[in-house]
Design a protein around this motif. Sequence first.
Motif, mmCIF file in Angstrom:
data_model
loop_
_atom_site.group_PDB
_atom_site.id
_atom_site.type_symbol
_atom_site.label_atom_id
_atom_site.label_comp_id
_atom_site.label_asym_id
_atom_site.label_seq_id
_atom_site.Cartn_x
_atom_site.Cartn_y
_atom_site.Cartn_z
ATOM 1 N N GLU A 176 37.153 30.700 35.506
ATOM 2 C CA GLU A 176 37.120 30.240 36.893
ATOM 3 C C GLU A 176 37.705 31.302 37.824
ATOM 4 O O GLU A 176 37.168 31.570 38.904
ATOM 5 C CB GLU A 176 37.908 28.929 37.033
ATOM 6 C CG GLU A 176 37.367 27.769 36.234
ATOM 7 C CD GLU A 176 36.053 27.246 36.783
ATOM 8 O OE1 GLU A 176 35.633 27.707 37.849
ATOM 9 O OE2 GLU A 176 35.437 26.387 36.126
ATOM 10 N N VAL A 177 38.815 31.906 37.400
ATOM 11 C CA VAL A 177 39.434 32.944 38.232
ATOM 12 C C VAL A 177 38.506 34.146 38.351
ATOM 13 O O VAL A 177 38.385 34.764 39.416
ATOM 14 C CB VAL A 177 40.802 33.358 37.644
ATOM 15 C CG1 VAL A 177 41.397 34.523 38.432
ATOM 16 C CG2 VAL A 177 41.761 32.182 37.666
ATOM 17 N N LYS A 207 34.895 37.451 41.804
ATOM 18 C CA LYS A 207 33.651 38.215 41.682
ATOM 19 C C LYS A 207 33.284 38.922 42.979
ATOM 20 O O LYS A 207 32.786 40.056 42.965
ATOM 21 C CB LYS A 207 32.521 37.278 41.253
ATOM 22 C CG LYS A 207 31.289 38.009 40.757
ATOM 23 C CD LYS A 207 30.306 37.039 40.137
ATOM 24 C CE LYS A 207 29.114 37.782 39.562
ATOM 25 N NZ LYS A 207 28.145 36.840 38.937
ATOM 26 N N SER A 208 33.529 38.258 44.102
ATOM 27 C CA SER A 208 33.165 38.846 45.388
ATOM 28 C C SER A 208 34.318 39.590 46.047
ATOM 29 O O SER A 208 34.164 40.101 47.155
ATOM 30 C CB SER A 208 32.673 37.741 46.333
ATOM 31 O OG SER A 208 33.677 36.763 46.511
ATOM 32 N N SER A 209 35.478 39.647 45.390
ATOM 33 C CA SER A 209 36.635 40.315 45.987
ATOM 34 C C SER A 209 36.534 41.827 45.806
ATOM 35 O O SER A 209 36.207 42.318 44.723
ATOM 36 C CB SER A 209 37.932 39.798 45.341
ATOM 37 O OG SER A 209 39.048 40.527 45.814
ATOM 38 N N GLU A 211 43.959 44.573 44.461
ATOM 39 C CA GLU A 211 44.604 43.649 43.532
ATOM 40 C C GLU A 211 43.576 42.788 42.802
ATOM 41 O O GLU A 211 43.708 42.504 41.617
ATOM 42 C CB GLU A 211 45.595 42.752 44.284
ATOM 43 C CG GLU A 211 46.788 43.475 44.876
ATOM 44 C CD GLU A 211 46.466 44.120 46.217
ATOM 45 O OE1 GLU A 211 45.299 44.028 46.647
ATOM 46 O OE2 GLU A 211 47.371 44.731 46.826
ATOM 47 N N GLY A 212 42.527 42.346 43.568
ATOM 48 C CA GLY A 212 41.496 41.532 42.945
ATOM 49 C C GLY A 212 40.720 42.279 41.880
ATOM 50 O O GLY A 212 40.419 41.752 40.810
ATOM 51 N N LEU A 213 40.385 43.530 42.166
ATOM 52 C CA LEU A 213 39.667 44.351 41.188
ATOM 53 C C LEU A 213 40.517 44.591 39.945
ATOM 54 O O LEU A 213 40.020 44.575 38.810
ATOM 55 C CB LEU A 213 39.260 45.682 41.820
ATOM 56 C CG LEU A 213 38.255 45.594 42.985
ATOM 57 C CD1 LEU A 213 38.057 46.973 43.612
ATOM 58 C CD2 LEU A 213 36.925 45.053 42.500
ATOM 59 N N GLU A 214 41.819 44.802 40.162
ATOM 60 C CA GLU A 214 42.711 45.043 39.027
ATOM 61 C C GLU A 214 42.847 43.795 38.161
ATOM 62 O O GLU A 214 42.799 43.870 36.922
ATOM 63 C CB GLU A 214 44.082 45.481 39.545
ATOM 64 C CG GLU A 214 45.070 45.824 38.426
ATOM 65 C CD GLU A 214 46.413 46.293 38.965
ATOM 66 O OE1 GLU A 214 47.310 46.540 38.154
ATOM 67 O OE2 GLU A 214 46.545 46.398 40.210
ATOM 68 N N LEU A 215 42.997 42.631 38.813
ATOM 69 C CA LEU A 215 43.113 41.387 38.057
ATOM 70 C C LEU A 215 41.826 41.078 37.303
ATOM 71 O O LEU A 215 41.856 40.630 36.150
ATOM 72 C CB LEU A 215 43.457 40.235 39.007
ATOM 73 C CG LEU A 215 43.591 38.843 38.370
ATOM 74 C CD1 LEU A 215 44.634 38.856 37.260
ATOM 75 C CD2 LEU A 215 43.949 37.804 39.422
#
Length: 645
Positions: free
Chosen positions: A174-175, A180-182, A186-190
Amino acid sequence: MITSHMNGYVQEGSAQAANHRERAVDCPGDDTCLVKLPHCGAQMERIQHYQEELRKRRDEDGGRGKHDIDPSASLRLKKLSQNPKVGVDNPTFEGKEKAAKDIDELEEVLQAVKWVQQCLTDAQSQQDAELLLQLLAKDDFKCAYSIYAVVSQKMNRVNPTSPLTVQAQDLCLEVQKILKSSQQREGLELRALLTNPHLQALMQAHDSLAVQEMAEDNVIQYLGETVKMVRLQKTRDTPLGATVRNDMDSVVVSRVVKGGTAEQSGLLNEGDEILEINGTSVRGKHVNEVHDLLQQMHGTLTFLLIPSSQMKPAPHRQTVMHVRAYFDYDPSDDPFVPCRELGLSFQKGDILHVISQDDPNWWQAYRDGDEENQLLAGLIPGKNFQQQRETLKKTIPDKNQEPQGKRWYVKKGKKQKKKSASTLSKNTDADDLLTYEEMSLYHQPANRKRPVALIGPTNSGHDELRRRLLSVEPDKFAVAVPHTTRSPRLHERNGREYHFVSRIGFEADLAAGKFIESGEYEKNLYGTSTDSVRHVVNSGRICVLCLHTRSLRLLRSSNLKPFVIFIAPPSQERLRTLLATEGKSAKPEELKEVTEKAREMEQSFGPLFDATVVNMEPNEAFLELRRLIEKLDTEPQWVPTSWLC
């Protein structure tokens, strides 16, 4: 939702619900379809749901759950509040090293703010930095920071004594969907961390152990039998999602439905025998009595179960299979569906997301576009099961309807009769046309456009629409140069008007399956080859074809990935008007033949059509045709998975 099941046999009686083996509990009393249930939310709401479950679990422990700070820690917090210098220069319980560490951390913050202040240029920012420095230098702030450090350190020491969830893999997915659209760093790293194979393996191992530990924690002895206690939350918006059946005097879980609380918790399994629900014994009760009992219950439900003797496999993430249906299905007309309320109705051409094939006869699926309104997965016939029913349906009705079939064929000539029989044979020989075809999303490349095939009966207007496309944008649309065995005329050049070939060469290519369509006219052969279409595609233009329905399978079996649009004629009265504007006159029987032919095409080949345009008004039909073609550049389309292999 817990539904009823009667030993796999159909119950007798006049009540409609009694004609099925399972009966829904959480659905309305009428035969409202499953897909009409309200939607529980998107991915973020599901994550919030898990968090709410954890809070409820802590509340049930009376305010002091497994994960609360112990009493000694609370006493220390009390001392901290009474002594403002504790943790800074009074090593009452944390020691001098801890106090020195806190001072060092604050000193680093002060130095960082001072460095930032030197980099600022405007007066307002300088003033803000000065206010921050004054705050950090106050004794009250230092005391508060020390309290925070002690509390956070103590909280970090508290480890869960039992798993909080068995859905770590699902939460991880889910996360990933949310991220996916971030495009933030930080989003790419996570996202990179969550897609790491080692972390995914860790999540899988966690869920596997969590299921076993949760089951072991709740195992107790009851009347000499080993049982387990399970608590599930039943709300009006989130059904339980399970079915039960009678096995002698026992009430046994027969099916766990995807999307329900039972499936999300992982605590209720197929084969579990239910002994009690909220202290009420159900052993010896009829499943309809269990239905009535659960209808009156809401909130937390406590189940006392005898675990299934079958070995439960380790939890695994099932791959979703997307299929296109090639038959209409209405569960209210199906005497074999286990539960009418759980049945999912659909029509030819619908895309279905199959999420479970555990039961080979009854898959669990969602209908594309209805995920927001369809909380629980619905039951649809499995592929092999439906093929067997279709085969049986072809043999039995044919004998019963033989006289009627003879009367229908009396009006046709012998040649037409043979042609119809041949077409029927081709339709029924393909297994996929009887059941499902696996599909995948495909986005066409900018330099390789999908050919557009216009299908429709004579006088439906598909030829006129093709000519209009070619005349408006000749640089964007083109036709495939056909092959012929006739001799070229004076103004014709090989490869421009036609590819002129010998009859032997044409027949050899025809036998090799290189032609999408072919025919003979005045003793000369004509045909459109896949190579001619591919030549247009490779040039970056859109190849527009007007084909007969019998050419569809040849076109689809190629690697050209065609986009098929059915041009449907309007009503007979409107068709007469349109033909009159073109200087054509048609007899009533000819108009009727056009509409009947269109209906026959939709009935036999409708699932192969990607879109339909009703040619009610030529300009509007042309604009709609252009819109559908332009959408291929902006939106992915469902295509057979075999095309992408």
